[in-house]
Design a protein around this motif. Sequence first.
Motif, PDB file in Angstrom:
ATOM      1  N   ALA A 191     -11.534  -7.201 -10.183  1.00 40.06           N
ATOM      2  CA  ALA A 191     -11.011  -5.843  -9.987  1.00 40.06           C
ATOM      3  C   ALA A 191      -9.948  -5.521 -11.027  1.00 40.06           C
ATOM      4  O   ALA A 191      -9.862  -4.380 -11.508  1.00 40.06           O
ATOM      5  CB  ALA A 191     -10.451  -5.695  -8.578  1.00 40.06           C
ATOM      6  N   ARG A 229      -7.582   2.696 -15.301  1.00 39.99           N
ATOM      7  CA  ARG A 229      -6.716   2.805 -14.130  1.00 39.99           C
ATOM      8  C   ARG A 229      -5.411   2.070 -14.381  1.00 39.99           C
ATOM      9  O   ARG A 229      -4.333   2.575 -14.101  1.00 39.99           O
ATOM     10  CB  ARG A 229      -7.444   2.252 -12.901  1.00 39.99           C
ATOM     11  CG  ARG A 229      -6.588   2.092 -11.642  1.00 39.99           C
ATOM     12  CD  ARG A 229      -5.952   3.387 -11.198  1.00 39.99           C
ATOM     13  NE  ARG A 229      -6.935   4.451 -10.975  1.00 39.99           N
ATOM     14  CZ  ARG A 229      -6.619   5.691 -10.649  1.00 39.99           C
ATOM     15  NH1 ARG A 229      -5.349   6.047 -10.547  1.00 39.99           N
ATOM     16  NH2 ARG A 229      -7.566   6.598 -10.475  1.00 39.99           N
ATOM     17  N   SER A 239      -7.000   1.141  -6.900  1.00 43.01           N
ATOM     18  CA  SER A 239      -7.432   2.536  -7.059  1.00 43.01           C
ATOM     19  C   SER A 239      -6.362   3.526  -6.620  1.00 43.01           C
ATOM     20  O   SER A 239      -6.428   4.705  -6.988  1.00 43.01           O
ATOM     21  CB  SER A 239      -8.722   2.789  -6.275  1.00 43.01           C
ATOM     22  OG  SER A 239      -8.472   2.802  -4.869  1.00 43.01           O
ATOM     23  N   THR A 240      -5.381   3.061  -5.838  1.00 46.70           N
ATOM     24  CA  THR A 240      -4.309   3.955  -5.396  1.00 46.70           C
ATOM     25  C   THR A 240      -3.121   3.976  -6.353  1.00 46.70           C
ATOM     26  O   THR A 240      -2.208   4.785  -6.172  1.00 46.70           O
ATOM     27  CB  THR A 240      -3.800   3.540  -4.005  1.00 46.70           C
ATOM     28  OG1 THR A 240      -3.082   2.287  -4.088  1.00 46.70           O
ATOM     29  CG2 THR A 240      -4.943   3.405  -3.010  1.00 46.70           C
ATOM     30  N   ALA A 268       0.830  -1.213   0.000  1.00 47.47           N
ATOM     31  CA  ALA A 268       0.000   0.000   0.000  1.00 47.47           C
ATOM     32  C   ALA A 268       0.858   1.253   0.000  1.00 47.47           C
ATOM     33  O   ALA A 268       0.500   2.266  -0.618  1.00 47.47           O
ATOM     34  CB  ALA A 268      -0.937  -0.016   1.209  1.00 47.47           C
ATOM     35  N   ASP A 289      -6.725  -5.735  -4.454  1.00 44.47           N
ATOM     36  CA  ASP A 289      -8.168  -5.641  -4.622  1.00 44.47           C
ATOM     37  C   ASP A 289      -8.507  -4.283  -5.234  1.00 44.47           C
ATOM     38  O   ASP A 289      -7.605  -3.508  -5.600  1.00 44.47           O
ATOM     39  CB  ASP A 289      -8.889  -5.849  -3.292  1.00 44.47           C
ATOM     40  CG  ASP A 289      -8.444  -4.862  -2.206  1.00 44.47           C
ATOM     41  OD1 ASP A 289      -7.718  -3.887  -2.518  1.00 44.47           O
ATOM     42  OD2 ASP A 289      -8.822  -5.075  -1.037  1.00 44.47           O
ATOM     43  N   ALA A 290      -9.797  -3.975  -5.345  1.00 42.56           N
ATOM     44  CA  ALA A 290     -10.200  -2.718  -5.975  1.00 42.56           C
ATOM     45  C   ALA A 290      -9.648  -1.508  -5.231  1.00 42.56           C
ATOM     46  O   ALA A 290      -9.262  -0.503  -5.847  1.00 42.56           O
ATOM     47  CB  ALA A 290     -11.720  -2.651  -6.049  1.00 42.56           C
ATOM     48  N   ASP A 291      -9.581  -1.609  -3.906  1.00 41.66           N
ATOM     49  CA  ASP A 291      -9.086  -0.475  -3.121  1.00 41.66           C
ATOM     50  C   ASP A 291      -7.618  -0.200  -3.411  1.00 41.66           C
ATOM     51  O   ASP A 291      -7.227   0.954  -3.634  1.00 41.66           O
ATOM     52  CB  ASP A 291      -9.281  -0.742  -1.631  1.00 41.66           C
ATOM     53  CG  ASP A 291     -10.745  -0.674  -1.210  1.00 41.66           C
ATOM     54  OD1 ASP A 291     -11.545  -0.071  -1.956  1.00 41.66           O
ATOM     55  OD2 ASP A 291     -11.087  -1.240  -0.155  1.00 41.66           O
ATOM     56  N   LEU A 292      -6.773  -1.245  -3.414  1.00 42.58           N
ATOM     57  CA  LEU A 292      -5.353  -1.034  -3.663  1.00 42.58           C
ATOM     58  C   LEU A 292      -5.119  -0.593  -5.108  1.00 42.58           C
ATOM     59  O   LEU A 292      -4.315   0.317  -5.376  1.00 42.58           O
ATOM     60  CB  LEU A 292      -4.553  -2.298  -3.365  1.00 42.58           C
ATOM     61  CG  LEU A 292      -3.025  -2.155  -3.489  1.00 42.58           C
ATOM     62  CD1 LEU A 292      -2.502  -1.077  -2.546  1.00 42.58           C
ATOM     63  CD2 LEU A 292      -2.323  -3.477  -3.224  1.00 42.58           C
TER      64      LEU A 292
END
Length: 389
Positions: free
Chosen positions: A293, A302, A272-273, A243, A267-270
Amino acid sequence: MAKVLCVLYDDPTGGFPTTYARDDVPHIDRYPDGQSAPTPLGADFTPGHLLGSVSGELGLRAFLESRGHTLVVTSDKEGDGSVFDRELPDSDVVISQPFWPAYLTAERIAAARNLKLAITAGIGSDHVDLDAAIAHDVAVAEVTFSNSISVAEHVVMSILALVRNYLPSHRIAREGGWNIADCVERSYDLEGMHVGTVGAGRIGQAVLRRLAPFDVKLHYTDRHRLPADIETQLGLVFHESAADMVPHCDVVTVNAPLHPETEGLFDADLLSTMKRGAYLINTARARIVDRDAVRQALESGRLAGYAGDVWYPQPAPADHPWRTMPHHGMTPHISGSTLSAQARYAAGTREILEAWLDGKPIRDEYLIVSGGALAGAGAHSYAVNEKTD
Protein backbone atom coordinates in the motif's frame (compact mmCIF):
# COMPACT_ATOMS: atom_id res chain seq x y z
CA MET A 1 28.67 -20.72 34.38
CA ALA A 2 26.49 -19.04 31.77
CA LYS A 3 26.58 -19.25 27.99
CA VAL A 4 25.80 -15.93 26.32
CA LEU A 5 24.82 -15.97 22.63
CA CYS A 6 25.20 -12.58 20.99
CA VAL A 7 23.83 -11.91 17.49
CA LEU A 8 25.31 -8.79 15.90
CA TYR A 9 25.58 -7.36 12.41
CA ASP A 10 28.59 -7.94 10.16
CA ASP A 11 31.75 -5.83 10.23
CA PRO A 12 32.22 -3.09 7.60
CA THR A 13 32.95 -4.46 4.13
CA GLY A 14 36.35 -2.78 4.26
CA GLY A 15 37.27 -4.40 7.55
CA PHE A 16 36.90 -3.44 11.19
CA PRO A 17 37.95 0.20 11.72
CA THR A 18 41.41 1.03 12.99
CA THR A 19 40.70 4.78 13.04
CA TYR A 20 37.52 6.83 13.37
CA ALA A 21 36.23 10.13 11.99
CA ARG A 22 36.13 11.64 15.49
CA ASP A 23 38.26 11.17 18.58
CA ASP A 24 35.39 11.14 21.06
CA VAL A 25 31.64 11.36 21.58
CA PRO A 26 29.80 13.50 24.14
CA HIS A 27 29.13 11.77 27.44
CA ILE A 28 25.47 11.69 28.43
CA ASP A 29 24.77 11.30 32.16
CA ARG A 30 20.99 11.65 32.13
CA TYR A 31 18.18 11.50 29.62
CA PRO A 32 15.54 14.23 29.18
CA ASP A 33 13.10 12.56 31.60
CA GLY A 34 15.74 12.41 34.34
CA GLN A 35 16.55 8.71 33.96
CA SER A 36 20.25 8.09 34.40
CA ALA A 37 22.23 6.70 31.50
CA PRO A 38 23.64 3.17 31.92
CA THR A 39 25.90 2.75 34.94
CA PRO A 40 27.76 -0.56 34.65
CA LEU A 41 30.42 -1.40 37.20
CA GLY A 42 33.00 -1.39 34.43
CA ALA A 43 33.45 -1.08 30.68
CA ASP A 44 35.96 -2.71 28.33
CA PHE A 45 35.42 -0.52 25.28
CA THR A 46 36.12 2.97 24.01
CA PRO A 47 33.03 5.15 23.55
CA GLY A 48 32.71 6.13 19.91
CA HIS A 49 34.13 2.87 18.59
CA LEU A 50 32.13 0.36 16.55
CA LEU A 51 30.63 -2.01 19.11
CA GLY A 52 27.51 -3.35 17.41
CA SER A 53 29.24 -5.50 14.80
CA VAL A 54 30.67 -8.97 15.34
CA SER A 55 34.23 -7.81 16.03
CA GLY A 56 33.00 -5.13 18.44
CA GLU A 57 31.23 -7.78 20.54
CA LEU A 58 29.49 -5.00 22.51
CA GLY A 59 32.70 -4.87 24.52
CA LEU A 60 31.60 -7.93 26.50
CA ARG A 61 34.21 -10.65 25.95
CA ALA A 62 36.80 -9.66 28.54
CA PHE A 63 34.11 -9.08 31.16
CA LEU A 64 32.33 -12.38 30.61
CA GLU A 65 35.37 -14.58 30.15
CA SER A 66 37.08 -13.12 33.23
CA ARG A 67 34.14 -14.50 35.20
CA GLY A 68 34.34 -17.90 33.52
CA HIS A 69 31.33 -17.45 31.25
CA THR A 70 31.18 -18.33 27.53
CA LEU A 71 30.46 -15.74 24.86
CA VAL A 72 29.47 -16.78 21.33
CA VAL A 73 29.14 -13.95 18.79
CA THR A 74 27.69 -14.44 15.32
CA SER A 75 25.88 -12.63 12.53
CA ASP A 76 24.48 -15.89 11.12
CA LYS A 77 20.91 -15.90 12.39
CA GLU A 78 18.56 -17.26 9.71
CA GLY A 79 18.22 -20.30 7.51
CA ASP A 80 18.64 -24.02 8.11
CA GLY A 81 21.65 -24.75 10.27
CA SER A 82 22.38 -21.13 11.20
CA VAL A 83 24.91 -20.57 13.97
CA PHE A 84 22.14 -18.95 16.01
CA ASP A 85 19.94 -22.05 15.83
CA ARG A 86 22.86 -24.40 16.54
CA GLU A 87 24.03 -22.46 19.59
CA LEU A 88 20.62 -21.53 20.99
CA PRO A 89 19.49 -24.76 22.73
CA ASP A 90 22.06 -24.59 25.55
CA SER A 91 22.37 -20.79 25.78
CA ASP A 92 21.37 -19.05 29.00
CA VAL A 93 21.27 -15.54 27.55
CA VAL A 94 20.54 -14.23 24.05
CA ILE A 95 21.53 -10.70 23.06
CA SER A 96 20.60 -9.06 19.78
CA GLN A 97 19.83 -5.66 18.31
CA PRO A 98 16.73 -4.37 16.51
CA PHE A 99 18.97 -3.54 13.55
CA TRP A 100 19.91 -7.22 13.06
CA PRO A 101 17.27 -9.02 15.12
CA ALA A 102 17.59 -12.60 16.26
CA TYR A 103 13.91 -13.48 15.95
CA LEU A 104 13.06 -15.38 19.13
CA THR A 105 9.90 -17.08 17.96
CA ALA A 106 7.74 -19.32 20.14
CA GLU A 107 9.35 -22.34 18.48
CA ARG A 108 12.87 -21.11 19.17
CA ILE A 109 12.05 -20.26 22.78
CA ALA A 110 10.59 -23.74 23.28
CA ALA A 111 13.77 -25.28 21.87
CA ALA A 112 16.04 -23.11 24.05
CA ARG A 113 15.85 -25.30 27.14
CA ASN A 114 18.36 -23.23 29.15
CA LEU A 115 17.22 -19.76 28.08
CA LYS A 116 16.61 -17.44 31.00
CA LEU A 117 17.19 -13.94 29.64
CA ALA A 118 16.79 -12.17 26.29
CA ILE A 119 18.42 -8.75 26.03
CA THR A 120 17.80 -6.16 23.33
CA ALA A 121 20.94 -4.07 22.88
CA GLY A 122 18.90 -0.98 22.10
CA ILE A 123 15.14 -0.47 22.34
CA GLY A 124 12.21 -2.41 20.89
CA SER A 125 11.78 -6.08 21.78
CA ASP A 126 9.17 -7.04 19.16
CA HIS A 127 11.59 -9.61 17.72
CA VAL A 128 10.89 -11.65 20.88
CA ASP A 129 7.58 -13.50 21.19
CA LEU A 130 6.58 -12.02 24.53
CA ASP A 131 3.74 -14.49 25.09
CA ALA A 132 6.21 -17.36 24.74
CA ALA A 133 8.73 -15.61 26.98
CA ILE A 134 6.04 -15.24 29.64
CA ALA A 135 4.96 -18.87 29.28
CA HIS A 136 8.55 -20.16 29.59
CA ASP A 137 9.55 -17.67 32.32
CA VAL A 138 12.21 -16.06 30.16
CA ALA A 139 13.07 -12.54 31.28
CA VAL A 140 13.20 -9.90 28.53
CA ALA A 141 15.08 -6.63 28.95
CA GLU A 142 16.17 -3.74 26.76
CA VAL A 143 18.32 -0.65 27.25
CA THR A 144 15.47 1.82 27.50
CA PHE A 145 16.15 5.37 26.22
CA SER A 146 19.71 4.47 25.16
CA ASN A 147 19.11 5.40 21.52
CA SER A 148 15.74 7.19 21.62
CA ILE A 149 17.28 10.58 20.83
CA SER A 150 19.33 9.00 18.04
CA VAL A 151 16.12 7.80 16.41
CA ALA A 152 14.39 11.15 16.94
CA GLU A 153 17.24 12.94 15.17
CA HIS A 154 16.92 10.50 12.27
CA VAL A 155 13.20 11.26 12.04
CA VAL A 156 13.81 15.01 11.80
CA MET A 157 16.56 14.45 9.24
CA SER A 158 14.25 12.26 7.15
CA ILE A 159 11.42 14.81 7.24
CA LEU A 160 13.71 17.58 6.02
CA ALA A 161 15.31 15.35 3.38
CA LEU A 162 11.90 14.54 1.89
CA VAL A 163 10.24 17.93 2.18
CA ARG A 164 13.27 19.79 0.80
CA ASN A 165 13.89 17.15 -1.91
CA TYR A 166 17.45 16.84 -0.63
CA LEU A 167 18.35 13.36 -1.88
CA PRO A 168 17.58 13.92 -5.60
CA SER A 169 19.29 17.32 -5.45
CA HIS A 170 22.39 15.78 -3.89
CA ARG A 171 22.43 13.12 -6.58
CA ILE A 172 22.32 15.80 -9.28
CA ALA A 173 25.34 17.52 -7.68
CA ARG A 174 27.27 14.25 -7.46
CA GLU A 175 26.52 13.47 -11.09
CA GLY A 176 27.83 16.84 -12.31
CA GLY A 177 24.47 18.46 -12.97
CA TRP A 178 23.16 21.93 -12.11
CA ASN A 179 19.54 22.09 -13.28
CA ILE A 180 17.89 24.10 -10.51
CA ALA A 181 14.38 23.33 -11.70
CA ASP A 182 14.97 19.60 -11.41
CA CYS A 183 16.06 20.14 -7.82
CA VAL A 184 13.25 22.41 -6.66
CA GLU A 185 10.22 21.03 -8.52
CA ARG A 186 9.43 18.90 -5.42
CA SER A 187 11.01 21.12 -2.75
CA TYR A 188 8.94 22.89 -0.07
CA ASP A 189 9.40 24.62 3.29
CA LEU A 190 8.53 22.69 6.43
CA GLU A 191 7.48 25.94 8.12
CA GLY A 192 3.74 26.15 8.66
CA MET A 193 3.05 22.49 7.91
CA HIS A 194 0.97 20.26 10.19
CA VAL A 195 3.12 17.44 11.57
CA GLY A 196 1.73 14.54 13.59
CA THR A 197 3.23 11.61 15.45
CA VAL A 198 1.61 8.23 16.01
CA GLY A 199 3.07 7.50 19.42
CA ALA A 200 4.27 10.12 21.88
CA GLY A 201 6.55 8.15 24.14
CA ARG A 202 10.25 8.89 24.53
CA ILE A 203 10.97 9.04 20.80
CA GLY A 204 7.72 10.69 19.80
CA GLN A 205 8.09 13.44 22.40
CA ALA A 206 11.71 14.00 21.38
CA VAL A 207 10.59 14.41 17.77
CA LEU A 208 7.90 16.91 18.78
CA ARG A 209 10.36 18.96 20.83
CA ARG A 210 12.87 19.09 17.98
CA LEU A 211 10.25 20.12 15.45
CA ALA A 212 8.66 22.87 17.53
CA PRO A 213 11.33 25.49 16.59
CA PHE A 214 10.47 24.98 12.90
CA ASP A 215 7.17 26.81 13.49
CA VAL A 216 5.02 23.87 12.51
CA LYS A 217 1.61 22.85 13.87
CA LEU A 218 2.09 19.75 16.02
CA HIS A 219 -0.37 16.88 16.44
CA TYR A 220 -0.15 13.52 18.22
CA THR A 221 -2.06 10.40 19.07
CA ASP A 222 -1.11 7.89 21.76
CA ARG A 223 -2.79 5.31 23.97
CA HIS A 224 -1.57 7.44 26.92
CA ARG A 225 -2.44 11.13 26.65
CA LEU A 226 0.35 13.52 27.64
CA PRO A 227 0.03 15.85 30.64
CA ALA A 228 -1.75 19.13 29.92
CA ASP A 229 1.36 21.20 30.66
CA ILE A 230 3.34 19.39 27.92
CA GLU A 231 0.48 19.88 25.44
CA THR A 232 0.40 23.58 26.27
CA GLN A 233 4.18 24.01 26.18
CA LEU A 234 4.48 22.49 22.71
CA GLY A 235 1.12 23.61 21.37
CA LEU A 236 0.03 20.03 20.74
CA VAL A 237 -3.30 18.92 19.33
CA PHE A 238 -4.35 15.52 20.68
CA HIS A 239 -6.31 13.05 18.55
CA GLU A 240 -8.00 9.92 19.83
CA SER A 241 -6.68 7.79 16.97
CA ALA A 242 -4.42 7.79 13.94
CA ALA A 243 -7.53 7.76 11.76
CA ASP A 244 -8.64 11.01 13.40
CA MET A 245 -5.23 12.63 13.07
CA VAL A 246 -3.75 11.84 9.67
CA PRO A 247 -6.26 13.75 7.47
CA HIS A 248 -5.08 16.97 9.13
CA CYS A 249 -1.34 16.39 8.63
CA ASP A 250 1.16 17.24 5.92
CA VAL A 251 3.75 15.03 7.61
CA VAL A 252 3.12 11.93 9.74
CA THR A 253 5.82 10.14 11.69
CA VAL A 254 5.35 6.71 13.28
CA ASN A 255 6.96 6.30 16.71
CA ALA A 256 4.90 3.48 18.24
CA PRO A 257 5.72 -0.10 19.24
CA LEU A 258 4.54 -3.02 17.14
CA HIS A 259 1.57 -4.80 18.70
CA PRO A 260 -1.91 -5.84 17.49
CA GLU A 261 -3.24 -2.28 17.71
CA THR A 262 -0.55 -0.95 15.38
CA GLU A 263 0.26 -3.90 13.10
CA GLY A 264 -0.96 -3.04 9.61
CA LEU A 265 -2.32 0.29 10.84
CA PHE A 266 -1.26 2.23 7.75
CA ASP A 267 -3.13 0.17 5.21
CA ALA A 268 -4.60 1.34 1.89
CA ASP A 269 -7.72 2.65 3.61
CA LEU A 270 -5.86 4.83 6.12
CA LEU A 271 -3.37 6.04 3.51
CA SER A 272 -6.28 7.10 1.30
CA THR A 273 -7.43 9.53 4.00
CA MET A 274 -4.10 11.35 4.14
CA LYS A 275 -3.65 14.67 2.35
CA ARG A 276 -2.54 14.26 -1.25
CA GLY A 277 1.18 14.95 -1.17
CA ALA A 278 1.67 14.12 2.50
CA TYR A 279 4.91 12.58 3.76
CA LEU A 280 5.14 9.46 5.93
CA ILE A 281 8.16 8.68 8.12
CA ASN A 282 8.49 5.29 9.83
CA THR A 283 11.43 4.50 12.09
CA ALA A 284 9.29 2.33 14.37
CA ARG A 285 8.55 -1.06 12.80
CA ALA A 286 7.88 -1.94 9.17
CA ARG A 287 4.82 -4.05 9.88
CA ILE A 288 2.96 -1.00 11.19
CA VAL A 289 2.47 -0.11 7.52
CA ASP A 290 1.27 -2.20 4.61
CA ARG A 291 4.28 -2.73 2.36
CA ASP A 292 2.48 -2.72 -0.97
CA ALA A 293 0.00 0.00 0.00
CA VAL A 294 2.91 2.36 0.71
CA ARG A 295 4.47 1.64 -2.67
CA GLN A 296 1.15 2.17 -4.44
CA ALA A 297 0.52 5.43 -2.54
CA LEU A 298 3.87 6.77 -3.75
CA GLU A 299 3.24 5.68 -7.32
CA SER A 300 -0.22 7.29 -7.37
CA GLY A 301 0.94 10.54 -5.76
CA ARG A 302 -1.15 10.11 -2.61
CA LEU A 303 2.14 10.22 -0.72
CA ALA A 304 4.83 12.68 -1.82
CA GLY A 305 7.49 10.73 0.04
CA TYR A 306 8.20 7.87 2.43
CA ALA A 307 11.30 7.49 4.57
CA GLY A 308 12.54 5.49 7.49
CA ASP A 309 14.87 2.65 8.26
CA VAL A 310 12.70 -0.28 9.31
CA TRP A 311 11.94 -3.20 7.00
CA TYR A 312 10.43 -6.66 7.29
CA PRO A 313 12.15 -8.99 7.41
CA GLN A 314 15.52 -7.58 8.44
CA PRO A 315 17.82 -7.61 6.60
CA ALA A 316 15.52 -6.86 3.68
CA PRO A 317 15.96 -8.99 0.56
CA ALA A 318 17.60 -7.36 -2.45
CA ASP A 319 14.32 -7.40 -4.38
CA HIS A 320 12.26 -5.74 -1.64
CA PRO A 321 9.87 -3.34 -3.47
CA TRP A 322 10.77 -0.46 -1.16
CA ARG A 323 14.25 -0.37 -2.64
CA THR A 324 12.94 0.81 -6.02
CA MET A 325 9.70 2.68 -5.21
CA PRO A 326 9.65 6.38 -6.16
CA HIS A 327 10.35 9.31 -3.83
CA HIS A 328 11.68 7.32 -0.89
CA GLY A 329 14.43 8.05 1.59
CA MET A 330 14.94 4.59 3.04
CA THR A 331 18.13 3.46 4.78
CA PRO A 332 19.08 0.16 6.39
CA HIS A 333 18.00 0.04 10.05
CA ILE A 334 20.58 2.51 11.34
CA SER A 335 18.71 5.28 13.16
CA GLY A 336 19.45 3.93 16.64
CA SER A 337 22.92 2.52 15.99
CA THR A 338 25.10 5.60 15.76
CA LEU A 339 28.51 5.26 17.38
CA SER A 340 27.22 7.59 20.11
CA ALA A 341 24.23 5.33 20.80
CA GLN A 342 26.35 2.18 20.70
CA ALA A 343 28.37 3.40 23.67
CA ARG A 344 25.14 3.70 25.68
CA TYR A 345 23.45 0.50 24.65
CA ALA A 346 26.67 -1.50 25.07
CA ALA A 347 27.06 -0.07 28.58
CA GLY A 348 23.40 -0.81 29.32
CA THR A 349 23.73 -4.38 28.08
CA ARG A 350 26.65 -4.89 30.43
CA GLU A 351 24.70 -3.31 33.30
CA ILE A 352 21.84 -5.76 32.72
CA LEU A 353 24.24 -8.72 32.56
CA GLU A 354 26.05 -7.62 35.72
CA ALA A 355 22.78 -7.48 37.63
CA TRP A 356 21.50 -10.80 36.30
CA LEU A 357 24.76 -12.69 36.83
CA ASP A 358 25.05 -11.36 40.38
CA GLY A 359 21.44 -12.17 41.23
CA LYS A 360 20.53 -8.50 41.65
CA PRO A 361 17.40 -6.76 40.32
CA ILE A 362 17.54 -5.40 36.79
CA ARG A 363 16.44 -1.77 36.56
CA ASP A 364 12.68 -1.58 36.34
CA GLU A 365 12.84 0.71 33.31
CA TYR A 366 14.85 -1.93 31.43
CA LEU A 367 12.36 -4.74 32.02
CA ILE A 368 9.86 -5.93 29.44
CA VAL A 369 9.08 -9.38 30.91
CA SER A 370 10.03 -10.63 34.36
CA GLY A 371 8.71 -13.35 36.64
CA GLY A 372 6.40 -14.72 33.99
CA ALA A 373 4.59 -11.43 33.39
CA LEU A 374 4.94 -8.09 31.69
CA ALA A 375 7.00 -5.72 33.80
CA GLY A 376 8.50 -2.25 33.80
CA ALA A 377 8.48 -0.64 30.37
CA GLY A 378 6.75 -3.71 28.97
CA ALA A 379 3.76 -3.29 31.26
CA HIS A 380 3.39 0.29 30.01
CA SER A 381 3.70 -0.50 26.30
CA TYR A 382 2.09 -3.94 25.92
CA ALA A 383 -0.85 -5.95 27.23
CA VAL A 384 -1.01 -9.60 28.28
CA ASN A 385 -1.43 -12.04 25.39
CA GLU A 386 -0.53 -9.40 22.78
CA LYS A 387 1.56 -11.16 20.15
CA THR A 388 4.40 -8.94 19.00
CA ASP A 389 5.98 -11.13 16.30
